[in-house]
Design a protein around this motif. Structure first.
Motif, PDB file in Angstrom:
ATOM      1  N   GLY A  73       0.813  -1.209   0.000  1.00 18.38           N
ATOM      2  CA  GLY A  73       0.000   0.000   0.000  1.00 18.38           C
ATOM      3  C   GLY A  73       0.845   1.257   0.000  1.00 18.38           C
ATOM      4  O   GLY A  73       0.564   2.210  -0.739  1.00 18.38           O
ATOM      5  N   SER A  84       0.974   3.605  -3.384  1.00 20.86           N
ATOM      6  CA  SER A  84       0.399   4.933  -3.215  1.00 20.86           C
ATOM      7  C   SER A  84       1.448   6.027  -3.374  1.00 20.86           C
ATOM      8  O   SER A  84       1.162   7.095  -3.926  1.00 20.86           O
ATOM      9  CB  SER A  84      -0.271   5.043  -1.846  1.00 20.86           C
ATOM     10  OG  SER A  84      -0.992   6.234  -1.733  1.00 20.86           O
ATOM     11  N   GLY A  87      -1.926   4.363  -8.064  1.00 23.80           N
ATOM     12  CA  GLY A  87      -1.409   3.250  -7.275  1.00 23.80           C
ATOM     13  C   GLY A  87      -1.943   1.884  -7.641  1.00 23.80           C
ATOM     14  O   GLY A  87      -1.335   0.856  -7.338  1.00 23.80           O
ATOM     15  N   VAL A 146      -0.941  -2.193  -7.084  1.00 23.53           N
ATOM     16  CA  VAL A 146      -1.724  -3.005  -6.147  1.00 23.53           C
ATOM     17  C   VAL A 146      -2.331  -4.230  -6.819  1.00 23.53           C
ATOM     18  O   VAL A 146      -2.254  -5.350  -6.286  1.00 23.53           O
ATOM     19  CB  VAL A 146      -2.842  -2.160  -5.488  1.00 23.53           C
ATOM     20  CG1 VAL A 146      -3.788  -3.055  -4.690  1.00 23.53           C
ATOM     21  CG2 VAL A 146      -2.247  -1.105  -4.582  1.00 23.53           C
ATOM     22  N   SER A 194      -8.608  -2.939  -4.845  1.00 18.13           N
ATOM     23  CA  SER A 194      -7.693  -1.870  -5.259  1.00 18.13           C
ATOM     24  C   SER A 194      -8.432  -0.545  -5.377  1.00 18.13           C
ATOM     25  O   SER A 194      -7.958   0.488  -4.888  1.00 18.13           O
ATOM     26  CB  SER A 194      -7.045  -2.228  -6.606  1.00 18.13           C
ATOM     27  OG  SER A 194      -6.330  -1.133  -7.129  1.00 18.13           O
ATOM     28  N   THR A 200      -9.269   0.884  -2.019  1.00 20.88           N
ATOM     29  CA  THR A 200      -8.067   1.447  -1.401  1.00 20.88           C
ATOM     30  C   THR A 200      -7.736   2.819  -1.981  1.00 20.88           C
ATOM     31  O   THR A 200      -7.306   3.731  -1.264  1.00 20.88           O
ATOM     32  CB  THR A 200      -6.868   0.499  -1.629  1.00 20.88           C
ATOM     33  OG1 THR A 200      -7.181  -0.786  -1.099  1.00 20.88           O
ATOM     34  CG2 THR A 200      -5.621   1.033  -0.953  1.00 20.88           C
ATOM     35  N   MET A 201      -7.982   2.977  -3.291  1.00 21.03           N
ATOM     36  CA  MET A 201      -7.633   4.236  -3.948  1.00 21.03           C
ATOM     37  C   MET A 201      -8.530   5.405  -3.541  1.00 21.03           C
ATOM     38  O   MET A 201      -8.199   6.562  -3.805  1.00 21.03           O
ATOM     39  CB  MET A 201      -7.639   4.057  -5.459  1.00 21.03           C
ATOM     40  CG  MET A 201      -6.331   3.461  -5.968  1.00 21.03           C
ATOM     41  SD  MET A 201      -6.196   3.564  -7.748  1.00 21.03           S
ATOM     42  CE  MET A 201      -7.544   2.517  -8.227  1.00 21.03           C
ATOM     43  N   THR A 218      -6.209   6.877  -1.152  1.00 20.70           N
ATOM     44  CA  THR A 218      -5.071   7.469  -1.856  1.00 20.70           C
ATOM     45  C   THR A 218      -5.483   8.800  -2.472  1.00 20.70           C
ATOM     46  O   THR A 218      -4.785   9.808  -2.348  1.00 20.70           O
ATOM     47  CB  THR A 218      -4.571   6.527  -2.970  1.00 20.70           C
ATOM     48  OG1 THR A 218      -4.218   5.264  -2.415  1.00 20.70           O
ATOM     49  CG2 THR A 218      -3.364   7.119  -3.673  1.00 20.70           C
ATOM     50  N   ALA A 269      -1.855   3.061   2.000  1.00 16.81           N
ATOM     51  CA  ALA A 269      -2.265   3.972   0.931  1.00 16.81           C
ATOM     52  C   ALA A 269      -2.287   5.410   1.430  1.00 16.81           C
ATOM     53  O   ALA A 269      -1.872   6.336   0.724  1.00 16.81           O
ATOM     54  CB  ALA A 269      -3.644   3.569   0.400  1.00 16.81           C
TER      55      ALA A 269
END
Length: 273
Positions: A10, A14, A24, A28, A53, A56-57, A60, A232
């Motif tokens: 992460g 990121s 990112g 990932v 992913s 998670t972004m 980010t 991230a």
């Protein structure tokens, strides 16, 4: 040990993503697909890798946007206009992902990664044409040194391109910045630092929209996301800091090399699998 690996993934993804506006996910998703071969992670399918992913972004994009806001390099108006295209495109892309099996996903994603490496190679060698005012959106930006830039784009072209970028983001879980940043610089005449900051601003709402779709499809693994999100958030701030301090040529060269290796490996797996 697995949690430490995910945290480091992460942070690395990121940091690189926010440094040059990629988001990112280009790191990932391959990393999660690679972990799928490790005992304990066999449940990771391409759909889960993409959905997790994109979730998670969100963090980010948010972390990067908050940091770039302090530097006053985000073009909010252009980002929101591009969102008109990237939002629906990301939803469509998320649904298309459902029809891809592992081998097809590896093949198409590998080709896409090689395309991104080519774009990164050409980005600094190609120069935008002189800006000509036309009917559409015209913007001005004054940086910290007092230098003023004038740039702009045709609204229909901007929304169309952002729709395509959003679609790719929804399919592969990569955020779309890998294509949007060069487009903003070369076609729409954005100053590079404004293009990167605006790309990260776009990634935040686009990732939310894509993630909602993937959540409804059951493609987000919450335990993986829990491990990736702190990295991230930390990595996004590192990337923004490096963006303001370093020339990114060395980082881009390293990333490009990694992408070529990963892309060839995924294509090989897609063909031989």
């Amino acid at each position: 040990m697995e949690w430490i690996v995910l945290l480091l993934i992460g942070i690395a993804a990121s940091s690189l993503g926010s440094l040059i506006g990629l988001g990112g996910g280009i790191i990932v998703v391959p990393a999660l697909l690679y972990l799928a071969a490790v005992p304990g992670f066999a449940h990771i399918t391409p759909q889960v890798a993409v959905g997790t992913s994109l979730f998670t972004m969100i963090f980010t994009g948010l972390s990067s946007t908050l940091a770039y806001m302090k530097h006053k390099t985000v073009d909010y108006k252009s980002g929101l206009l591009f969102l008109i295209g990237s939002g629906p495109g990301s939803i469509l892309g998320a649904w298309v992902t459902e029809s891809l099996d592992l081998h097809s996903f590896n093949l198409f994603f590998g080709i896409f990664i090689l395309l991104v490496s080519v774009v990164l190679t050409l980005k600094n060698k190609l120069k935008p044409l002189p800006f000509r005012k036309e009917k559409g959106v015209v913007r001005t930006f004054t940086d910290n040194t007092g230098q003023t830039f004038e740039f702009g784009f045709n609204l229909v072209a901007g929304i169309t391109i952002s729709f395509i970028v959003g679609f790719i983001s929804g399919v592969f879980g990569v955020g779309g910045g890998s294509l949007m940043v060069p487009t903003m610089i070369l076609v729409f005449f954005f100053p590079p630092h404004v293009a990167v900051a605006t790309s990260m601003f776009m990634i935040f709402p686009t990732s939310i929209i894509s993630s909602i779709t993937h959540i409804t499809l059951g493609n987000v693994n919450w335990l993986l996301a829990l491990a990736l999100v702190p990295g991230a958030w930390i990595g996004a701030n590192i990337g923004v800091y490096l963006n303001s301090k370093l020339k990114s040529k060395t980082i881009v060269l390293l990333l490009r090399t990694i992408l070529v290796v990963v892309g060839i490996r995924l294509i090989y797996q897609g063909i031989t699998g």
